[in-house]
Write a protein that holds these residues in place. Structure first.
Motif, PDB file in Angstrom:
ATOM      1  N   ARG A  22       0.822  -1.217   0.000  1.00  0.00           N
ATOM      2  CA  ARG A  22       0.000   0.000   0.000  1.00  0.00           C
ATOM      3  C   ARG A  22       0.852   1.262   0.000  1.00  0.00           C
ATOM      4  O   ARG A  22       0.471   2.268  -0.610  1.00  0.00           O
ATOM      5  CB  ARG A  22      -0.978  -0.026   1.178  1.00  0.00           C
ATOM      6  N   ILE A  23       1.983   1.230   0.678  1.00  0.00           N
ATOM      7  CA  ILE A  23       2.885   2.386   0.649  1.00  0.00           C
ATOM      8  C   ILE A  23       3.381   2.611  -0.780  1.00  0.00           C
ATOM      9  O   ILE A  23       3.380   3.733  -1.284  1.00  0.00           O
ATOM     10  CB  ILE A  23       4.069   2.197   1.628  1.00  0.00           C
ATOM     11  N   LYS A  24       3.773   1.532  -1.448  1.00  0.00           N
ATOM     12  CA  LYS A  24       4.296   1.630  -2.818  1.00  0.00           C
ATOM     13  C   LYS A  24       3.240   2.099  -3.814  1.00  0.00           C
ATOM     14  O   LYS A  24       3.583   2.665  -4.851  1.00  0.00           O
ATOM     15  CB  LYS A  24       4.839   0.274  -3.273  1.00  0.00           C
ATOM     16  N   THR A  25       1.981   1.876  -3.509  1.00  0.00           N
ATOM     17  CA  THR A  25       0.908   2.200  -4.456  1.00  0.00           C
ATOM     18  C   THR A  25       0.027   3.348  -3.974  1.00  0.00           C
ATOM     19  O   THR A  25      -1.140   3.446  -4.333  1.00  0.00           O
ATOM     20  CB  THR A  25       0.034   0.953  -4.709  1.00  0.00           C
ATOM     21  N   SER A  26       0.610   4.235  -3.192  1.00  0.00           N
ATOM     22  CA  SER A  26      -0.171   5.339  -2.611  1.00  0.00           C
ATOM     23  C   SER A  26      -0.109   6.623  -3.427  1.00  0.00           C
ATOM     24  O   SER A  26      -0.627   7.646  -2.997  1.00  0.00           O
ATOM     25  CB  SER A  26       0.324   5.622  -1.192  1.00  0.00           C
ATOM     26  N   ASN A  27       0.552   6.580  -4.571  1.00  0.00           N
ATOM     27  CA  ASN A  27       0.725   7.780  -5.404  1.00  0.00           C
ATOM     28  C   ASN A  27       1.386   8.926  -4.645  1.00  0.00           C
ATOM     29  O   ASN A  27       1.041  10.087  -4.822  1.00  0.00           O
ATOM     30  CB  ASN A  27      -0.589   8.238  -6.028  1.00  0.00           C
ATOM     31  N   HIS A  28       2.295   8.571  -3.778  1.00  0.00           N
ATOM     32  CA  HIS A  28       3.146   9.528  -3.066  1.00  0.00           C
ATOM     33  C   HIS A  28       2.377  10.472  -2.139  1.00  0.00           C
ATOM     34  O   HIS A  28       2.816  11.594  -1.910  1.00  0.00           O
ATOM     35  CB  HIS A  28       4.012  10.316  -4.046  1.00  0.00           C
ATOM     36  N   ASP A  29       1.262  10.032  -1.592  1.00  0.00           N
ATOM     37  CA  ASP A  29       0.525  10.835  -0.616  1.00  0.00           C
ATOM     38  C   ASP A  29       1.327  10.825   0.688  1.00  0.00           C
ATOM     39  O   ASP A  29       1.383   9.821   1.391  1.00  0.00           O
ATOM     40  CB  ASP A  29      -0.878  10.257  -0.403  1.00  0.00           C
ATOM     41  N   ARG A  30       1.947  11.938   0.998  1.00  0.00           N
ATOM     42  CA  ARG A  30       2.902  11.996   2.121  1.00  0.00           C
ATOM     43  C   ARG A  30       2.279  11.664   3.473  1.00  0.00           C
ATOM     44  O   ARG A  30       2.874  10.953   4.277  1.00  0.00           O
ATOM     45  CB  ARG A  30       3.569  13.365   2.171  1.00  0.00           C
ATOM     46  N   ARG A  31       1.093  12.172   3.731  1.00  0.00           N
ATOM     47  CA  ARG A  31       0.451  11.908   5.020  1.00  0.00           C
ATOM     48  C   ARG A  31       0.121  10.423   5.158  1.00  0.00           C
ATOM     49  O   ARG A  31       0.358   9.818   6.194  1.00  0.00           O
ATOM     50  CB  ARG A  31      -0.793  12.770   5.186  1.00  0.00           C
ATOM     51  N   TYR A  32      -0.416   9.850   4.103  1.00  0.00           N
ATOM     52  CA  TYR A  32      -0.748   8.421   4.115  1.00  0.00           C
ATOM     53  C   TYR A  32       0.521   7.589   4.310  1.00  0.00           C
ATOM     54  O   TYR A  32       0.555   6.680   5.140  1.00  0.00           O
ATOM     55  CB  TYR A  32      -1.444   8.034   2.807  1.00  0.00           C
ATOM     56  N   ILE A  33       1.567   7.911   3.551  1.00  0.00           N
ATOM     57  CA  ILE A  33       2.823   7.163   3.648  1.00  0.00           C
ATOM     58  C   ILE A  33       3.390   7.247   5.055  1.00  0.00           C
ATOM     59  O   ILE A  33       3.818   6.233   5.612  1.00  0.00           O
ATOM     60  CB  ILE A  33       3.844   7.669   2.607  1.00  0.00           C
ATOM     61  N   LYS A  34       3.373   8.425   5.641  1.00  0.00           N
ATOM     62  CA  LYS A  34       3.901   8.587   7.001  1.00  0.00           C
ATOM     63  C   LYS A  34       3.141   7.710   7.991  1.00  0.00           C
ATOM     64  O   LYS A  34       3.740   7.016   8.814  1.00  0.00           O
ATOM     65  CB  LYS A  34       3.823  10.053   7.429  1.00  0.00           C
ATOM     66  N   THR A  35       1.825   7.716   7.907  1.00  0.00           N
ATOM     67  CA  THR A  35       1.000   6.901   8.805  1.00  0.00           C
ATOM     68  C   THR A  35       1.293   5.418   8.616  1.00  0.00           C
ATOM     69  O   THR A  35       1.455   4.675   9.591  1.00  0.00           O
ATOM     70  CB  THR A  35      -0.496   7.167   8.544  1.00  0.00           C
ATOM     71  N   GLN A  36       1.376   4.989   7.363  1.00  0.00           N
ATOM     72  CA  GLN A  36       1.626   3.570   7.081  1.00  0.00           C
ATOM     73  C   GLN A  36       3.038   3.163   7.496  1.00  0.00           C
ATOM     74  O   GLN A  36       3.252   2.060   8.000  1.00  0.00           O
ATOM     75  CB  GLN A  36       1.383   3.264   5.599  1.00  0.00           C
ATOM     76  N   GLU A  37       4.004   4.055   7.308  1.00  0.00           N
ATOM     77  CA  GLU A  37       5.376   3.747   7.725  1.00  0.00           C
ATOM     78  C   GLU A  37       5.486   3.638   9.240  1.00  0.00           C
ATOM     79  O   GLU A  37       6.248   2.815   9.756  1.00  0.00           O
ATOM     80  CB  GLU A  37       6.349   4.791   7.181  1.00  0.00           C
ATOM     81  N   GLU A  38       4.707   4.440   9.971  1.00  0.00           N
ATOM     82  CA  GLU A  38       4.681   4.319  11.430  1.00  0.00           C
ATOM     83  C   GLU A  38       4.120   2.960  11.842  1.00  0.00           C
ATOM     84  O   GLU A  38       4.631   2.312  12.755  1.00  0.00           O
ATOM     85  CB  GLU A  38       3.862   5.450  12.048  1.00  0.00           C
ATOM     86  N   LYS A  39       3.064   2.523  11.153  1.00  0.00           N
ATOM     87  CA  LYS A  39       2.500   1.198  11.427  1.00  0.00           C
ATOM     88  C   LYS A  39       3.529   0.110  11.119  1.00  0.00           C
ATOM     89  O   LYS A  39       3.676  -0.854  11.871  1.00  0.00           O
ATOM     90  CB  LYS A  39       1.248   0.948  10.579  1.00  0.00           C
ATOM     91  N   LEU A  40       4.253   0.284  10.011  1.00  0.00           N
ATOM     92  CA  LEU A  40       5.263  -0.684   9.598  1.00  0.00           C
ATOM     93  C   LEU A  40       6.384  -0.763  10.635  1.00  0.00           C
ATOM     94  O   LEU A  40       6.851  -1.851  10.979  1.00  0.00           O
ATOM     95  CB  LEU A  40       5.809  -0.286   8.233  1.00  0.00           C
ATOM     96  N   GLN A  41       6.774   0.389  11.157  1.00  0.00           N
ATOM     97  CA  GLN A  41       7.828   0.420  12.175  1.00  0.00           C
ATOM     98  C   GLN A  41       7.360  -0.279  13.447  1.00  0.00           C
ATOM     99  O   GLN A  41       8.088  -1.069  14.038  1.00  0.00           O
ATOM    100  CB  GLN A  41       8.240   1.853  12.476  1.00  0.00           C
ATOM    101  N   GLU A  42       6.133   0.006  13.889  1.00  0.00           N
ATOM    102  CA  GLU A  42       5.587  -0.670  15.069  1.00  0.00           C
ATOM    103  C   GLU A  42       5.545  -2.175  14.855  1.00  0.00           C
ATOM    104  O   GLU A  42       5.872  -2.949  15.744  1.00  0.00           O
ATOM    105  CB  GLU A  42       4.165  -0.179  15.357  1.00  0.00           C
ATOM    106  N   LEU A  43       5.132  -2.566  13.675  1.00  0.00           N
ATOM    107  CA  LEU A  43       5.022  -3.982  13.339  1.00  0.00           C
ATOM    108  C   LEU A  43       6.391  -4.655  13.373  1.00  0.00           C
ATOM    109  O   LEU A  43       6.519  -5.785  13.832  1.00  0.00           O
ATOM    110  CB  LEU A  43       4.389  -4.120  11.961  1.00  0.00           C
ATOM    111  N   SER A  44       7.410  -3.946  12.894  1.00  0.00           N
ATOM    112  CA  SER A  44       8.752  -4.528  12.871  1.00  0.00           C
ATOM    113  C   SER A  44       9.302  -4.754  14.281  1.00  0.00           C
ATOM    114  O   SER A  44      10.184  -5.582  14.468  1.00  0.00           O
ATOM    115  CB  SER A  44       9.707  -3.641  12.071  1.00  0.00           C
TER     116      SER A  44
END
Length: 128
Positions: free
Chosen positions: A26-48
């Motif tokens: 979903r991050i790769k296919t978000s069309n570079h929406d910065r707010r969305y990417i930031k939120t998803q990357e935070e989830k990814l970091q928590e998950l890691s």
């Protein structure tokens, strides 16, 4: 040959890996929406940082993502055609497409009846 039983630890690893794959896609296919990417990357970091799931201490964002991952795994196990939504589609409330893109679907873990009722409308994806 009989199937080997999967341990709880292996099941958790599969669930976490699937959730990671969903977020990464979903991050790769978000069309570079910065707010969305930031939120998803935070989830990814928590998950890691999660090596063992303690379901009593999951925050709502984690439980929602893990529920989506579980839904994806089970639909695949049942042989039901399912496709993960893109980041753009996720922003529109679509988590998956069932039956070869025929049925847009939203998976929710929100127990609030009012929130669920607001999602059940004719012009938006099916909510499960």
């Amino acid at each position: 040959m009989p199937e080997q039983e999967i341990t709880e630890q292996e099941q958790q690893a599969i669930l976490l890996d699937t959730a990671n794959e969903i977020l990464t896609y979903r991050i790769k296919t978000s069309n570079h929406d910065r707010r969305y990417i930031k939120t998803q990357e935070e989830k990814l970091q928590e998950l890691s940082l999660t090596s063992h799931l303690d379901t009593s201490s999951l925050d709502p964002a984690q439980s929602g993502l893990l529920l989506e991952a579980l839904f994806l795994i089970k639909m695949q196990d049942l042989g039901i055609p399912i496709t993960c939504s893109t980041g753009q589609e996720d922003m529109q409330g679509i988590d998956f497409f069932l039956f070869d893109d025929f049925i847009p679907t939203d998976v929710t873990s929100n127990p609030n009846p009012g929130r669920i009722a607001s999602k059940l409308q004719r012009d938006i994806p099916t909510t499960i």
